[in-house]
Design a protein around this motif. Structure first.
Motif, PDB file in Angstrom:
ATOM      1  N   LYS A 206       0.838  -1.212   0.000  1.00 59.11           N
ATOM      2  CA  LYS A 206       0.000   0.000   0.000  1.00 59.11           C
ATOM      3  C   LYS A 206       0.868   1.255   0.000  1.00 59.11           C
ATOM      4  CE  LYS A 206      -3.895   2.254   2.290  1.00 59.11           C
ATOM      5  NZ  LYS A 206      -3.324   3.611   2.156  1.00 59.11           N
ATOM      6  N   LEU A 207       1.951   1.234   0.779  1.00 53.78           N
ATOM      7  CA  LEU A 207       2.838   2.391   0.837  1.00 53.78           C
ATOM      8  C   LEU A 207       3.446   2.675  -0.534  1.00 53.78           C
ATOM      9  CD1 LEU A 207       4.298   4.521   2.603  1.00 53.78           C
ATOM     10  CD2 LEU A 207       6.075   2.800   3.028  1.00 53.78           C
ATOM     11  N   CYS A 208       3.884   1.632  -1.216  1.00 54.51           N
ATOM     12  CA  CYS A 208       4.452   1.812  -2.557  1.00 54.51           C
ATOM     13  C   CYS A 208       3.417   2.370  -3.521  1.00 54.51           C
ATOM     14  CB  CYS A 208       5.005   0.487  -3.073  1.00 54.51           C
ATOM     15  SG  CYS A 208       6.542  -0.026  -2.285  1.00 54.51           S
ATOM     16  N   ASP A 209       2.202   1.869  -3.441  1.00 60.33           N
ATOM     17  CA  ASP A 209       1.133   2.375  -4.307  1.00 60.33           C
ATOM     18  C   ASP A 209       0.855   3.849  -4.024  1.00 60.33           C
ATOM     19  OD1 ASP A 209       0.867  -0.103  -5.480  1.00 60.33           O
ATOM     20  OD2 ASP A 209      -0.805  -0.730  -4.204  1.00 60.33           O
ATOM     21  N   ASP A 210       0.811   4.201  -2.742  1.00 60.90           N
ATOM     22  CA  ASP A 210       0.505   5.580  -2.353  1.00 60.90           C
ATOM     23  C   ASP A 210       1.603   6.557  -2.771  1.00 60.90           C
ATOM     24  OD1 ASP A 210      -1.824   4.646  -1.225  1.00 60.90           O
ATOM     25  OD2 ASP A 210      -1.089   4.713   0.849  1.00 60.90           O
ATOM     26  N   GLU A 211       2.848   6.081  -2.744  1.00 60.40           N
ATOM     27  CA  GLU A 211       3.989   6.967  -2.996  1.00 60.40           C
ATOM     28  C   GLU A 211       4.539   6.861  -4.424  1.00 60.40           C
ATOM     29  OE1 GLU A 211       5.155   9.182  -0.936  1.00 60.40           O
ATOM     30  OE2 GLU A 211       3.992   8.651   0.847  1.00 60.40           O
ATOM     31  N   GLY A 212       3.933   6.020  -5.250  1.00 61.50           N
ATOM     32  CA  GLY A 212       4.424   5.846  -6.617  1.00 61.50           C
ATOM     33  C   GLY A 212       5.749   5.115  -6.702  1.00 61.50           C
ATOM     34  N   LEU A 213       5.999   4.205  -5.738  1.00 61.49           N
ATOM     35  CA  LEU A 213       7.239   3.432  -5.697  1.00 61.49           C
ATOM     36  C   LEU A 213       7.008   2.023  -6.220  1.00 61.49           C
ATOM     37  CD1 LEU A 213       8.359   4.338  -2.047  1.00 61.49           C
ATOM     38  CD2 LEU A 213       8.831   5.608  -4.145  1.00 61.49           C
ATOM     39  N   LEU A 214       8.086   1.403  -6.672  1.00 61.33           N
ATOM     40  CA  LEU A 214       8.020   0.001  -7.049  1.00 61.33           C
ATOM     41  C   LEU A 214       8.397  -0.860  -5.849  1.00 61.33           C
ATOM     42  CD1 LEU A 214       9.697   0.089 -10.570  1.00 61.33           C
ATOM     43  CD2 LEU A 214       7.262   0.043 -10.037  1.00 61.33           C
ATOM     44  N   LEU A 215       7.714  -1.981  -5.693  1.00 57.46           N
ATOM     45  CA  LEU A 215       8.039  -2.929  -4.639  1.00 57.46           C
ATOM     46  C   LEU A 215       8.837  -4.078  -5.256  1.00 57.46           C
ATOM     47  CD1 LEU A 215       7.827  -3.973  -1.738  1.00 57.46           C
ATOM     48  CD2 LEU A 215       5.634  -5.035  -2.354  1.00 57.46           C
ATOM     49  N   ILE A 216      10.085  -4.224  -4.808  1.00 56.68           N
ATOM     50  CA  ILE A 216      10.964  -5.287  -5.277  1.00 56.68           C
ATOM     51  C   ILE A 216      11.106  -6.330  -4.173  1.00 56.68           C
ATOM     52  CG2 ILE A 216      13.225  -5.864  -6.223  1.00 56.68           C
ATOM     53  CD1 ILE A 216      13.642  -2.871  -6.775  1.00 56.68           C
ATOM     54  N   LEU A 217      10.851  -7.575  -4.487  1.00 56.31           N
ATOM     55  CA  LEU A 217      11.044  -8.657  -3.530  1.00 56.31           C
ATOM     56  C   LEU A 217      12.258  -9.488  -3.919  1.00 56.31           C
ATOM     57  CD1 LEU A 217       7.443  -9.987  -2.799  1.00 56.31           C
ATOM     58  CD2 LEU A 217       8.758  -8.251  -1.569  1.00 56.31           C
ATOM     59  N   ASP A 218      13.086  -9.778  -2.939  1.00 58.50           N
ATOM     60  CA  ASP A 218      14.203 -10.704  -3.105  1.00 58.50           C
ATOM     61  C   ASP A 218      13.736 -12.060  -2.586  1.00 58.50           C
ATOM     62  OD1 ASP A 218      16.434 -12.300  -2.807  1.00 58.50           O
ATOM     63  OD2 ASP A 218      17.710 -10.719  -1.988  1.00 58.50           O
ATOM     64  N   GLU A 219      13.368 -12.945  -3.523  1.00 58.67           N
ATOM     65  CA  GLU A 219      12.930 -14.297  -3.149  1.00 58.67           C
ATOM     66  C   GLU A 219      13.951 -15.337  -3.602  1.00 58.67           C
ATOM     67  OE1 GLU A 219       9.662 -15.807  -2.044  1.00 58.67           O
ATOM     68  OE2 GLU A 219       8.191 -14.228  -2.448  1.00 58.67           O
ATOM     69  N   ASP A 241       6.106  -5.654  -7.797  1.00 62.68           N
ATOM     70  CA  ASP A 241       6.290  -5.162  -9.165  1.00 62.68           C
ATOM     71  C   ASP A 241       7.450  -5.869  -9.852  1.00 62.68           C
ATOM     72  OD1 ASP A 241       4.314  -2.886  -9.099  1.00 62.68           O
ATOM     73  OD2 ASP A 241       5.609  -2.329  -7.417  1.00 62.68           O
ATOM     74  N   ILE A 242       8.464  -6.212  -9.039  1.00 61.33           N
ATOM     75  CA  ILE A 242       9.685  -6.853  -9.531  1.00 61.33           C
ATOM     76  C   ILE A 242      10.100  -7.898  -8.500  1.00 61.33           C
ATOM     77  CG2 ILE A 242      12.074  -6.479 -10.304  1.00 61.33           C
ATOM     78  CD1 ILE A 242      11.362  -3.490 -10.637  1.00 61.33           C
ATOM     79  N   MET A 243      10.658  -8.993  -8.962  1.00 61.96           N
ATOM     80  CA  MET A 243      11.104 -10.037  -8.023  1.00 61.96           C
ATOM     81  C   MET A 243      12.353 -10.717  -8.550  1.00 61.96           C
ATOM     82  SD  MET A 243       8.922 -13.226  -6.411  1.00 61.96           S
ATOM     83  CE  MET A 243       8.627 -14.054  -7.981  1.00 61.96           C
ATOM     84  N   ALA A 244      13.314 -10.927  -7.653  1.00 58.22           N
ATOM     85  CA  ALA A 244      14.534 -11.661  -7.983  1.00 58.22           C
ATOM     86  C   ALA A 244      14.414 -13.090  -7.485  1.00 58.22           C
ATOM     87  CB  ALA A 244      15.746 -10.982  -7.348  1.00 58.22           C
ATOM     88  N   VAL A 245      14.800 -14.028  -8.361  1.00 59.88           N
ATOM     89  CA  VAL A 245      14.677 -15.464  -8.084  1.00 59.88           C
ATOM     90  C   VAL A 245      16.000 -16.141  -8.435  1.00 59.88           C
ATOM     91  CG1 VAL A 245      13.368 -17.561  -8.630  1.00 59.88           C
ATOM     92  CG2 VAL A 245      12.246 -15.324  -8.756  1.00 59.88           C
ATOM     93  N   ALA A 246      16.372 -17.174  -7.688  1.00 64.14           N
ATOM     94  CA  ALA A 246      17.531 -18.003  -8.046  1.00 64.14           C
ATOM     95  C   ALA A 246      17.494 -19.258  -7.183  1.00 64.14           C
ATOM     96  CB  ALA A 246      18.841 -17.227  -7.868  1.00 64.14           C
ATOM     97  N   LYS A 247      18.651 -19.725  -6.752  1.00 65.97           N
ATOM     98  CA  LYS A 247      18.803 -20.900  -5.894  1.00 65.97           C
ATOM     99  C   LYS A 247      17.939 -22.074  -6.345  1.00 65.97           C
ATOM    100  CE  LYS A 247      20.579 -18.614  -1.712  1.00 65.97           C
ATOM    101  NZ  LYS A 247      21.865 -19.295  -1.567  1.00 65.97           N
ATOM    102  N   GLY A 248      16.802 -22.300  -5.692  1.00 63.90           N
ATOM    103  CA  GLY A 248      16.018 -23.499  -5.917  1.00 63.90           C
ATOM    104  C   GLY A 248      15.486 -23.680  -7.316  1.00 63.90           C
TER     105      GLY A 248
END
Length: 401
Positions: A206-219, A241-248
């Protein structure tokens, strides 16, 4: 001339004095034939254990056809794996890499480029959290912000603002006109298996939506079934909005990916980013084989079942040995045992019981078993953990007596 006794490798790893010759499911076997129950899984990499027959056969078949052509040409395996990731996640676009750090680099560049093409090139800063670990490149050590990883490598890469983990007030205060995104791990792995509560992830969205930010998750560590969902953020019901994936995702083969919505990725046009090895035919074949299993009927439910069994068993051990294990953390099969003694002592005691684990920050020992672990194998691991806890608790009892 070099010293004849000098080792040829960089001295960057404090390696255990163990050499494994082969792996069988959740077991590793040394050159001398000793068997170890592998609940480190290559640091959450070997999601399907060792020598999984489907992965082995897939890799052998592909190896006889084609290894590498570069991204100058079409690679059919990329389109297939990319489409499967799109079909089963929030994402519309995928960029394949060789590692988690490269996936994070792509995620950072994607976020900055998004604001650039939107006419706001000044918005390049990314807010991160204390205790985070995002990789070992110059940008990702700056994002992680840990002094021990930054020391000696020159000026810290500009553009990252660190706030305390779980401090909403500090987070909001850090947002400014140059802020582009917030980057967070749903569960800090290296940082001590610290979970972000589901309600906090929803508040971040919600904070990212309110502030016009992208939410990046490191998964990189928490994704691809490790928590009993395909990705950990699914428990909270949010979408990044963006997600990093690797390992498994590679099951042991070097493979990473950056996933994004079409909107977030709109600045990533021809020529602005690239890779030579990323998405090669070998990696794509194995990645598709991993998803054959992970996305198969009942697989994630199996992970949840084994995770519950482990959680209950570990809670019992913690209750009976409070002088050894003070807390059990995590979600699914990303588990942390907070050690009362130095965590290195607990890791060694478990290794003496032929159970492999891996340390983490905040004096935690991580259990990262292959997702194919059976109930009998989990019970075996619990027996070994209890034996180690009993052995470590004896000197403490003797001292208090």
């Amino acid at each position: 001339m070099t010293d004849a006794n000098a080792q040829p490798l960089y001295d960057t790893f404090a390696r255990a004095d163990l050499r494994f010759e082969r792996g069988e499911g959740v077991w590793l076997v040394t050159e001398s034939g000793d068997r170890y129950l592998d609940f480190a899984a290559g640091i959450a990499v070997n999601s399907l254990g060792h020598s999984h027959p489907h992965l082995v056969e897939t890799l052998k078949t592909q190896a006889e056809k084609l290894w590498h052509v570069s991204n100058v040409y079409e690679i059919p395996g990329q389109k297939r794996l990319g489409q499967r990731l799109v079909d089963n996640t929030f994402a519309d676009k995928v960029f394949f890499t060789n590692s988690g750090a490269e996936a994070l680099e792509c995620a950072i560049k994607t976020a900055r480029r998004y604001h650039y093409v939107n006419g706001s090139p000044e918005r390049f800063r990314i807010i991160t959290f204390e205790g985070a670990f995002h990789g070992r490149t110059l940008a990702t050590i700056a994002a992680g912000g840990q002094v021990k990883y930054l020391e000696g490598f020159g000026p810290k890469v500009e553009g990252f603002d660190q706030v305390p983990f779980g401090d909403e007030k500090a987070l909001k205060a850090a947002i400014g006109p140059e802020t582009a995104a917030i980057l967070i791990e749903p569960i800090q792995g290296e940082g001590g298996v610290r979970s972000v509560p589901d309600e906090d992830l929803r508040a971040l969205r919600k904070l990212c939506d309110d502030e016009g930010l992208l939410l990046i998750l490191d998964e990189v560590q928490s994704g691809v079934g490790r928590t009993g969902k395909f990705f950990a953020h699914e428990w909270s019901g949010i979408q990044p909005d963006i997600m990093a994936v690797a390992k498994g995702i590679g099951g042991g083969f070097p493979l990473g990916a950056c996933l994004a919505t079409a909107e977030a990725a709109k600045g990533m046009t021809a020529g602005v980013h690239g890779t030579t090895f990323g998405g090669n035919p070998l990696a794509m074949a194995v990645g598709n084989a991993v998803l054959d299993i992970i996305l198969g009927e009942g697989f994630l439910e199996h992970v949840q079942k084994i995770a519950l069994f482990m959680k209950q068993g570990l809670a019992s051990i913690s209750d009976r040995y409070p002088g050894v294990i003070s807390e059990v953390r995590g979600r699914g099969l990303l588990v942390g045992m907070k050690s009362v003694l130095p965590n290195t002592a607990l890791v060694q005691a478990l290794r003496d019981e032929h159970l492999l684990t891996v340390g983490a920050g905040d004096n935690v020992v991580r259990l990262l078993p292959p997702l194919v672990t059976t109930e009998d194998e989990a019970r075996d691991a619990l027996t070994r953990i209890e034996a180690a806890a009993e052995r470590l608790s004896v000197p403490a009892r003797q001292k208090s007596a």
